[in-house]
Design an enzyme around this catalytic site. Structure first.
Site, PDB file in Angstrom:
ATOM      1  CE  LYS B  79      12.181   1.556   2.316  1.00  0.00           C
ATOM      2  NZ  LYS B  79      13.099   2.523   2.985  1.00  0.00           N
ATOM      3  CB  SER B 154      16.612   1.444   1.614  1.00  0.00           C
ATOM      4  OG  SER B 154      15.774   2.132   2.522  1.00  0.00           O
ATOM      5  CB  SER B 178      16.277   5.198   3.142  1.00  0.00           C
ATOM      6  OG  SER B 178      17.376   4.348   3.280  1.00  0.00           O
TER       7      SER B 178
END
Lengths: 95, 484
Positions: B79, B154, B178
């Site tokens: 990420k 996310s 997330s």
């Protein structure tokens, strides 16, 4: 409305953000909705409830104050948008 | 069949027998990215040259030392809020468009030490604020199961890249769901470890008391391998816990006889889609068939979790994101004086959701409002944590859906912050309590994956994995792959 446009202006200044008049209206409305939603927390009696500051049972984490290797001056400045003489350069702070 | 339809254990066997090389694995990853990335758009930046070079070096190492490391040769995606030395890290924010970190996050060092190869950096909601990836400053990642749908957020890029077979595993971060919500939406396994289990050093902070890094994989066992590699105390993160790390693969026997499962009535109530509910009920029947028992319980303060979370997470974010001012790094919009430079840099660099949360947090912490909002929310957090402590004192795990719905349409909720926040209603309480939780595939509704959430006690990841693994082995959902 719990949140007025003037309040949004004040908070925006604290947060170092700026908005157009139109954005200000949208934000005032949305923040008002969110704060309104958050007010349901007042249904709960929290007298004598300790606020959670940490979820685990640990408190102060101490270590010896020893000198360790840190970033070099060059590395620390690598991402600086503007620099001079090995320092970060910024616009004037005082008028 | 892609190499990445196989498991870590199988791939290591192939490496061991020299039937594939690390160069092959890395090449497979970039080949797959070339084939499907146009449809999925999971990556923000690739690390191709460095990864291919690392692979060649590892192949030399393979000849002399064999498979040397728990994640040796495995292609990984990260990420983009996890800092990588020399590799651009933007948090999907225009403000950090030009940011090239000068150090690696602790998890990155640990992955490299275990032999994993960084393939690239994955798309996300800007600064991890969002549930759909629609808040990225750069691109829209799509759900591999249906490209008209969001991948969740996310960590949307982290989930989509694993589901699409572009990488073997990825790391995401989870502040209010997330990792788990996108894992559920994309039909993969996503683990949010206990707060403090994994070092946050080098994870760009959103809400420091809630953030935690964790792995996304196709199977539970692979997930346990990755968590083994990234867990542990780190002196550079004062909130990381000095608690021994067990081998998370050790308890994956498939045996869950006699385990006690709690099912909170609040997790199957109003707001949870009927299709989702049916699949969770079927999952409970499956677990019962394996010899576990379940009972309905109550987590009475659940309904207050989203409100408390948005006050607390936004307050922490408003402080954490004060550092992005265009001075020491990031994109500066130069004005005549310093204050205007801050304001212009921040206002042009941040997207709307980030600004909204900074504003909410600044308001909640501002003079005259602190007690009414921030302190109140911290007290409610105590009540929510107490709910979990009470139930987990009597049961081994808590089970429910990960998300109230399957993946929604792109654009469907983007203009309504409160509706968007409700996607995290079943994941947020877990972060507030700091306990570990996993999402595992539990079936499909109209071709879209559904996630089963399994929640455990602090540092009881082994128990969470054990139940998740038994469920996975009793079902076939993890064998399905999207057609792209």
């Amino acid at each position: 409305m719990r949140i007025t446009k003037n309040q949004v202006k004040h908070v925006a200044n604290l947060a170092r953000l700026e908005f157009s008049e139109k954005e200000m209206e949208v934000f005032a409305k949305q923040l008002d909705d969110i704060i309104g939603y958050a007010e349901q927390l007042n249904e709960l009696d929290t007298t004598n409830v300790k606020p959670t500051s940490h979820v685990l049972d640990i408190s102060n984490v101490l270590r010896a104050d020893e000198v360790r290797q840190s970033l070099s001056n060059e590395a620390a400045l690598k991402n600086a948008p503007d620099q001079a003489d090995g320092q970060v350069k910024v616009p004037s702070v005082l008028e | 069949m892609s190499l990445f339809d196989q498991r870590i254990k199988d791939i290591h066997e192939l490496l061991h027998k020299r039937e594939v090389s690390v160069t092959d694995l890395v090449a497979e990853s970039y080949k797959r990215i070339e084939e499907v990335e146009g449809k999925v758009e999971a990556f923000l930046h690739l690390n191709e040259e460095a990864a291919r070079k690392a692979a060649r070096e590892m192949d030399d190492h393979l000849v002399s030392k064999g498979v040397d490391g728990a994640l040796f040769g495995l292609p990984a995606g990260l990420k983009d809020n996890i800092v990588t030395k020399g590799l651009r890290t933007t948090c999907a924010s225009k403000l950090l468009d030009n940011f090239i970190p000068v150090h690696d996050a602790t998890v990155v060092q640990k992955l490299h030490a275990a032999g994993a190869v960084t393939i690239g950096k994955l798309n996300m909601d800007e600064f991890a604020m969002g549930s759909s990836n629609e808040n990225s400053g750069y691109k829209l990642t799509r759900n591999p199961w249906n490209t008209e749908r969001v991948p969740g957020g996310s960590s949307g890029g982290s989930a989509a890249s694993v589901a699409a077979g572009e990488v073997l595993f990825s790391l995401g971060s989870d502040t209010g769901g997330s990792i788990r919500e996108p894992a559920a939406f994309c039909g993969v396994v996503g683990m949010k470890p206990t707060y403090g289990r994994v070092s946050r050093f080098g994870l760009v902070a959103f809400a420091s008391s809630l953030d935690q890094i964790g792995p996304l994989t196709r199977t539970v066992e692979d997930n346990a391998y990755v968590l083994n590699a990234i867990s542990g105390y780190d002196k550079l993160d004062s909130t990381s816990a000095n608690v021994e790390v067990p081998d998370y693969t050790a308890g994956l026997t498939g045996d869950i006889k006699g385990l006690k499962i709690a099912v909170p009535k609040e997790y199957l109530g109003e707001g949870v889609n009927a299709e989702v509910r049916v699949h969770i009920e079927q999952a409970l029947t499956t677990l019962e068939g394996l010899g576990a028992t379940w009972e309905e319980v109550s987590l009475p303060h659940s309904k207050y979790a989203v409100a408390a979370y948005y006050i607390l997470a936004s307050s922490e974010a408003s402080a954490n994101l004060a550092r992005f001012d265009g001075i020491r790094y990031g994109v500066r919009v130069e004005e005549d004086n310093l204050i205007d430079t801050y304001k212009k840099s921040r206002s042009q660099g941040f997207g709307d959701e980030v600004k909204r949360r900074i504003m909410l947090g600044t308001f909640a912490l501002s003079s005259g409002y602190y007690d009414a909002y921030y302190k109140k929310a911290q007290q409610v957090r105590t009540l929510i944590k107490q709910d979990f402590d009470d139930v987990l004192a009597q049961y081994d795990v808590i089970i429910g859906p990960t998300a109230p719905t399957t993946a929604f349409q792109i654009g469907e909720q983007v203009n309504d912050p409160l509706t968007m926040y409700a996607n995290d209603i079943l994941t947020i309480p877990v972060n507030l309590a700091g306990v570990p939780a996993i999402s595992v595939p539990a079936g499909f509704a109209y071709g879209l994956p559904i996630g089963l959430q399994i929640i455990g006690k602090h540092f009881a990841e082994s128990m969470v994995y054990r139940v998740a693994h038994a469920f996975e082995q009793a079902t076939n959902f993890h064998m399905e792959a999207p057609k792209l």
